[in-house]
Write a protein that holds these residues in place. Sequence first.
Motif, PDB file in Angstrom:
ATOM      1  N   ILE A   1       0.866  -1.188   0.000  1.00  0.00           N
ATOM      2  CA  ILE A   1       0.000   0.000   0.000  1.00  0.00           C
ATOM      3  C   ILE A   1       0.901   1.236   0.000  1.00  0.00           C
ATOM      4  CG2 ILE A   1      -1.768   1.281   1.255  1.00  0.00           C
ATOM      5  CD1 ILE A   1      -2.626  -1.391   2.494  1.00  0.00           C
ATOM      6  N   GLN A   2       0.557   2.212  -0.829  1.00  0.00           N
ATOM      7  CA  GLN A   2       1.386   3.414  -0.902  1.00  0.00           C
ATOM      8  C   GLN A   2       0.539   4.677  -1.036  1.00  0.00           C
ATOM      9  OE1 GLN A   2       3.863   2.161  -4.218  1.00  0.00           O
ATOM     10  NE2 GLN A   2       2.584   3.238  -5.709  1.00  0.00           N
ATOM     11  N   LEU A   3       1.131   5.780  -0.558  1.00  0.00           N
ATOM     12  CA  LEU A   3       0.515   7.098  -0.667  1.00  0.00           C
ATOM     13  C   LEU A   3       1.222   7.887  -1.759  1.00  0.00           C
ATOM     14  CD1 LEU A   3       0.181   8.150   3.098  1.00  0.00           C
ATOM     15  CD2 LEU A   3      -1.397   6.799   1.714  1.00  0.00           C
ATOM     16  N   PHE A   4       0.485   8.811  -2.370  1.00  0.00           N
ATOM     17  CA  PHE A   4       1.014   9.628  -3.454  1.00  0.00           C
ATOM     18  C   PHE A   4       1.224  11.061  -2.983  1.00  0.00           C
ATOM     19  CE2 PHE A   4       0.310  12.311  -7.275  1.00  0.00           C
ATOM     20  CZ  PHE A   4       1.333  11.830  -8.081  1.00  0.00           C
TER      21      PHE A   4
ATOM     22  N   ASP B   1       5.438  16.042   9.568  1.00  0.00           N
ATOM     23  CA  ASP B   1       5.619  14.663  10.038  1.00  0.00           C
ATOM     24  C   ASP B   1       4.371  14.153  10.745  1.00  0.00           C
ATOM     25  OD1 ASP B   1       8.136  14.684   9.002  1.00  0.00           O
ATOM     26  OD2 ASP B   1       9.176  14.925  10.915  1.00  0.00           O
ATOM     27  N   LYS B   2       3.718  15.025  11.510  1.00  0.00           N
ATOM     28  CA  LYS B   2       2.497  14.630  12.222  1.00  0.00           C
ATOM     29  C   LYS B   2       1.379  14.339  11.222  1.00  0.00           C
ATOM     30  CE  LYS B   2      -0.715  16.370  15.813  1.00  0.00           C
ATOM     31  NZ  LYS B   2      -0.449  15.371  16.873  1.00  0.00           N
TER      32      LYS B   2
ATOM     33  N   CYS C   1      -1.930  10.114   8.634  1.00  0.00           N
ATOM     34  CA  CYS C   1      -2.465   9.443   7.442  1.00  0.00           C
ATOM     35  C   CYS C   1      -2.015   7.985   7.406  1.00  0.00           C
ATOM     36  CB  CYS C   1      -2.013  10.172   6.175  1.00  0.00           C
ATOM     37  SG  CYS C   1      -2.725  11.829   5.973  1.00  0.00           S
ATOM     38  N   MET C   2      -0.746   7.744   7.718  1.00  0.00           N
ATOM     39  CA  MET C   2      -0.218   6.376   7.719  1.00  0.00           C
ATOM     40  C   MET C   2      -0.955   5.521   8.753  1.00  0.00           C
ATOM     41  SD  MET C   2       2.416   5.848   5.607  1.00  0.00           S
ATOM     42  CE  MET C   2       3.722   6.699   4.704  1.00  0.00           C
TER      43      MET C   2
ATOM     44  N   LEU D   1      -8.298   4.036  -1.579  1.00  0.00           N
ATOM     45  CA  LEU D   1      -8.730   4.456  -0.244  1.00  0.00           C
ATOM     46  C   LEU D   1      -8.562   5.964  -0.163  1.00  0.00           C
ATOM     47  CD1 LEU D   1      -9.700   3.189   2.529  1.00  0.00           C
ATOM     48  CD2 LEU D   1      -7.363   3.630   3.306  1.00  0.00           C
ATOM     49  N   TYR D   2      -9.676   6.679  -0.135  1.00  0.00           N
ATOM     50  CA  TYR D   2      -9.633   8.136  -0.070  1.00  0.00           C
ATOM     51  C   TYR D   2      -9.412   8.567   1.378  1.00  0.00           C
ATOM     52  CZ  TYR D   2     -10.962  13.009  -0.796  1.00  0.00           C
ATOM     53  OH  TYR D   2     -10.965  14.387  -0.841  1.00  0.00           O
ATOM     54  N   ILE D   3      -8.479   9.490   1.591  1.00  0.00           N
ATOM     55  CA  ILE D   3      -8.099   9.945   2.928  1.00  0.00           C
ATOM     56  C   ILE D   3      -8.488  11.412   3.075  1.00  0.00           C
ATOM     57  CG2 ILE D   3      -6.193  10.185   4.574  1.00  0.00           C
ATOM     58  CD1 ILE D   3      -4.668   8.152   2.695  1.00  0.00           C
ATOM     59  N   ARG D   4      -9.224  11.735   4.113  1.00  0.00           N
ATOM     60  CA  ARG D   4      -9.712  13.097   4.320  1.00  0.00           C
ATOM     61  C   ARG D   4      -9.206  13.664   5.648  1.00  0.00           C
ATOM     62  NH1 ARG D   4     -13.944  16.201   2.608  1.00  0.00           N
ATOM     63  NH2 ARG D   4     -12.976  15.779   0.582  1.00  0.00           N
ATOM     64  N   PRO D   5      -8.096  14.403   5.647  1.00  0.00           N
ATOM     65  CA  PRO D   5      -7.676  15.154   6.840  1.00  0.00           C
ATOM     66  C   PRO D   5      -8.441  16.485   6.905  1.00  0.00           C
ATOM     67  CG  PRO D   5      -5.822  14.580   5.384  1.00  0.00           C
ATOM     68  CD  PRO D   5      -7.079  14.441   4.603  1.00  0.00           C
TER      69      PRO D   5
END
Length: 341
Positions: A72-75, A99-100, A105-106, A125-129
């Motif tokens: 699994i990887q983030l872009f 870093d936080k 997200c990780m 997998l959509y990530i919403r901060p």
Amino acid sequence: MNKNEKINWDELGFDYIKTDYRYISTWKDGNWNEGTLTKDNMITISESSTALHYGQQCFEGLKAYRTKDGTIQLFRPNRNASRMNDSCDKLLMPEIPNDKFIDACMQVVKANERFVPPYGTGGTLYIRPFIIGVGDNIGVKPAPEYIFSVFCLPVGPYFKGGLTPVNFMISDYDRAAPYGTGQQKAGGNYAASLQAHKIASDRGFADCIFLDPSTHTKIDEAGAANFFGITKDNKFVTPISSSILPSITKYSLLELAKDYLHLETVEEDVLLDDLDRFKEAGACGTAAVITPIGGIEYKDKLHVFHSETEVGPITKKLYETLVGIQFGDIEGPEGWIYKVN
């Protein structure tokens, strides 16, 4: 979602699905606390929170991808972290250390690994901060406390049908004011776009084109995405404006068009009266990835680019290159990919 429920990966849309965990951290007395994962997807805040009354909030959007070998990887999450801090700076909210942000997200992706769609389904997998101003406050001033949270959900294509051309119409409304918050990912920009989007949708268009708010002669954004065009002499052109959100997808495409497809790339004004210079056009963003634009209705006439039914060859190649990097099939530029261990 119950652990025994099965997701039909091939029928994913862009709709909310409750996943197992989300991350939450609070800012008070000048500092962020360590943050934690929680199963609770509800937030309780003061009725007088600035996020509710004065729009003091911002958000981000990025994705996790499962590669062919199951990794699994983030872009480019570092770019999302930087852009969120630009929004925080503009809206007088405390910044999130890069870093936080990336660690949050990780953590969320690892805790919700079962929701990352399998390789080959096209799902992600959509990530919403997001950050919201909270605490007891009624004056028009920055909040005394803030919440930073990250949640995620599996998604399919933003526009139904995947990589197929769609038509847009020109909107008479503005999504942001000149020198306002157009360059920030603030919720108010999206609230301002809802009426225009509904009008476009009711008329059978995928979305609307927002023009520059000062003169209404130049293209700013394509709905909730950035616009790009391919000229007849093979230049990749995208608008430049103080009201455009700096799309991470757009700036990635600028690099890929130049270094992988060997096109000349330009950020410049895109005049409505000069659409004939483009042989292809598209909308791009994290959610939309690349959506080919078949035509734009302007002055009661549909200006068609490459085709209303077929994707132009350069747009298709850009899409295949970008998605290939995101899913690990093509080696991307150094520093673009973050592995989730």
